[in-house]
Enzyme design. Structure first.
Site, mmCIF file in Angstrom:
data_model
loop_
_atom_site.group_PDB
_atom_site.id
_atom_site.type_symbol
_atom_site.label_atom_id
_atom_site.label_comp_id
_atom_site.label_asym_id
_atom_site.label_seq_id
_atom_site.Cartn_x
_atom_site.Cartn_y
_atom_site.Cartn_z
ATOM 1 N N TYR A 33 -8.884 -23.743 -10.907
ATOM 2 C CA TYR A 33 -10.268 -23.123 -11.021
ATOM 3 C C TYR A 33 -10.826 -22.112 -10.179
ATOM 4 O O TYR A 33 -9.961 -21.797 -9.193
ATOM 5 C CB TYR A 33 -11.239 -24.461 -11.046
ATOM 6 C CG TYR A 33 -11.246 -24.897 -9.648
ATOM 7 C CD1 TYR A 33 -10.773 -25.519 -8.954
ATOM 8 C CD2 TYR A 33 -12.703 -24.415 -9.143
ATOM 9 C CE1 TYR A 33 -11.105 -26.017 -7.932
ATOM 10 C CE2 TYR A 33 -13.097 -25.044 -8.025
ATOM 11 C CZ TYR A 33 -12.184 -25.896 -7.302
ATOM 12 O OH TYR A 33 -12.453 -26.305 -5.869
ATOM 13 N N LYS A 148 -6.304 -23.326 -5.537
ATOM 14 C CA LYS A 148 -7.333 -24.059 -6.028
ATOM 15 C C LYS A 148 -7.021 -24.956 -7.089
ATOM 16 O O LYS A 148 -7.383 -24.407 -8.386
ATOM 17 C CB LYS A 148 -8.377 -23.093 -6.223
ATOM 18 C CG LYS A 148 -9.846 -23.212 -5.942
ATOM 19 C CD LYS A 148 -10.728 -22.190 -5.685
ATOM 20 C CE LYS A 148 -12.281 -22.132 -5.804
ATOM 21 N NZ LYS A 148 -12.940 -23.173 -5.126
ATOM 22 N N GLU A 180 -10.606 -27.639 7.616
ATOM 23 C CA GLU A 180 -11.887 -26.980 6.914
ATOM 24 C C GLU A 180 -12.895 -28.060 6.474
ATOM 25 O O GLU A 180 -12.663 -29.210 6.771
ATOM 26 C CB GLU A 180 -11.411 -26.234 5.587
ATOM 27 C CG GLU A 180 -10.791 -26.988 4.603
ATOM 28 C CD GLU A 180 -10.419 -26.333 3.205
ATOM 29 O OE1 GLU A 180 -10.963 -25.232 3.045
ATOM 30 O OE2 GLU A 180 -9.116 -26.472 2.761
ATOM 31 N N LEU A 204 -8.113 -23.712 2.057
ATOM 32 C CA LEU A 204 -8.432 -22.839 1.107
ATOM 33 C C LEU A 204 -8.886 -21.518 1.611
ATOM 34 O O LEU A 204 -9.559 -21.478 2.560
ATOM 35 C CB LEU A 204 -9.377 -23.298 -0.051
ATOM 36 C CG LEU A 204 -9.812 -22.145 -1.034
ATOM 37 C CD1 LEU A 204 -8.592 -22.307 -2.015
ATOM 38 C CD2 LEU A 204 -11.079 -22.467 -1.690
HETATM 39 N N1 PMP Z 1 -12.705 -24.770 1.176
HETATM 40 C C1 PMP Z 1 -12.957 -25.691 0.169
HETATM 41 C C2 PMP Z 1 -12.126 -27.106 0.224
HETATM 42 C C3 PMP Z 1 -13.649 -25.395 -0.770
HETATM 43 O O1 PMP Z 1 -13.883 -26.199 -1.859
HETATM 44 C C4 PMP Z 1 -14.419 -24.107 -0.873
HETATM 45 C C5 PMP Z 1 -15.301 -23.574 -2.076
HETATM 46 N N2 PMP Z 1 -16.178 -24.426 -2.398
HETATM 47 C C6 PMP Z 1 -14.225 -23.038 0.242
HETATM 48 C C7 PMP Z 1 -13.321 -23.758 1.149
HETATM 49 C C8 PMP Z 1 -15.001 -21.835 0.309
HETATM 50 O O2 PMP Z 1 -14.384 -21.060 -0.440
HETATM 51 P P1 PMP Z 1 -15.248 -19.688 -1.158
HETATM 52 O O3 PMP Z 1 -15.794 -19.187 0.158
HETATM 53 O O4 PMP Z 1 -14.144 -19.052 -1.837
HETATM 54 O O5 PMP Z 1 -16.115 -20.282 -1.731
#
Ligand code: PMP
Length: 285
Positions: A33, A148, A180, A204
């Site tokens: 996703y 993702k 994270e 991620l």
């Molecule tokens: N880490 C995780 C586990 C996430 O689910 C997300 C997105 N919600 C992020 C980091 C941040 O990614 P992005 O800046 O692309 O939203």
């Protein structure tokens, strides 16, 4: 302004019952996703999200059926038809439909495509600037969270624990190392330098993180080190902040019920949040 849902080539009612019970997304969480921010009626950093989605699909061996231009056009159409100017677009692609059997045969599967658009409550987003709570939890996810995928059970459990404690998100610790957040990337500020976990298989690679590291911090002359750090370093941080697509740069003012720094949003975090909002306002393809 209305939420819209598009499934396999047509608009359907949000929540419509049109997915097969044999969809591998449903039986195995076998899919990927993406979430892209809509700001002032345009996608922010569309190409970054598209690249990350296509990478997730490659890593998962899911074929790309929609040409990139059509994919972009569909984003523009759904924004226009919804009338949503501040929101996000969710895209989900599952491997396809087949009787439940773990192994898949790529040649017999047609990926299932879902897209939907939703408004965001800007008052809620703006309130994040006042600072949020975070709790630490063990990182119990698999070792390829750089993809993702729809398999978000550990995130679901961690986020629920966090929200029950009034926190915005959990901060994960894997073998003592801070990776994270349950829905965001994590940064620490110490002596004016910002630290964040390297973009390897254990986090991620957030698009917001990427903006902070490659655009916002350099433009403000702030040094970023993509380096591992442990719980002690986190607990002794001058500042902590989250980054994600919906909230942008979000100061963390409480960690495990202890104040971070003086318990107020930190100066560096605030400068980065302002800098990020500027990039968002300017727009990025
Ligand atoms: N880490 C995780 C586990 C996430 O689910 C997300 C997105 N919600 C992020 C980091 C941040 O990614 P992005 O800046 O692309 O939203």
């Amino acid at each position: 302004m209305k939420e819209l849902t598009y499934f396999n080539g047509e608009f359907v009612e949000p929540g419509a019952k049109c997915v097969s019970l044999d969809d591998r997304g449903y039986t195995f969480g076998d899919g990927v996703y993406e979430v892209t921010r809509v700001h002032e009626g345009r996608c922010f950093a569309f190409s970054y999200h598209q690249d990350r989605l296509y990478r997730s699909m490659r890593e998962m061996d899911i074929p790309v059926r929609m040409p990139p231009d059509d994919f972009q056009e569909l984003h523009e159409i759904i924004i226009e038809q919804s009338g949503i100017t501040e929101g996000y677009i969710y895209v989900q692609i599952t491997r396809g439909v087949s009787p439940r059997h773990h192994a898949y045969d790529r040649s017999k599967l047609e990926p299932q495509f879902l897209m939907s658009i939703h408004p965001v409550d800007m008052d809620e987003v703006n309130r994040l600037a006042d600072g949020v709570k975070a709790i630490t939890l063990p990182d119990e996810r698999w070792a390829r969270v750089d993809i993702k995928t729809l398999n978000l059970v550990p995130n679901v459990l961690a986020q629920t624990k966090a929200e029950k404690k009034g926190a915005y998100a959990a901060i994960y610790l894997r073998d003592g190392i801070c990776t994270e957040g349950s829905t965001s990337n994590v940064f620490v500020v110490k002596d004016g330098i910002i630290y964040t976990h390297p973009a390897d298989h254990f986090i991620l690679k957030g698009i917001t993180r990427q903006m902070v590291v490659t655009k916002v911090a350099p433009s403000l002359g702030i040094t970023v080190l993509e380096k591992e750090f442990d719980k002690e370093f986190l607990a002794n941080a001058d500042e902590i902040f989250f980054s994600d697509t919906i909230g942008g740069v979000i100061p963390v003012t409480t960690l495990d019920r202890q104040p971070v720094g003086d318990g107020k949003p930190g100066k560096v975090s605030q400068r980065l949040a302002d800098g990020y909002n500027k990039v968002l306002d300017e727009g990025l393809a």
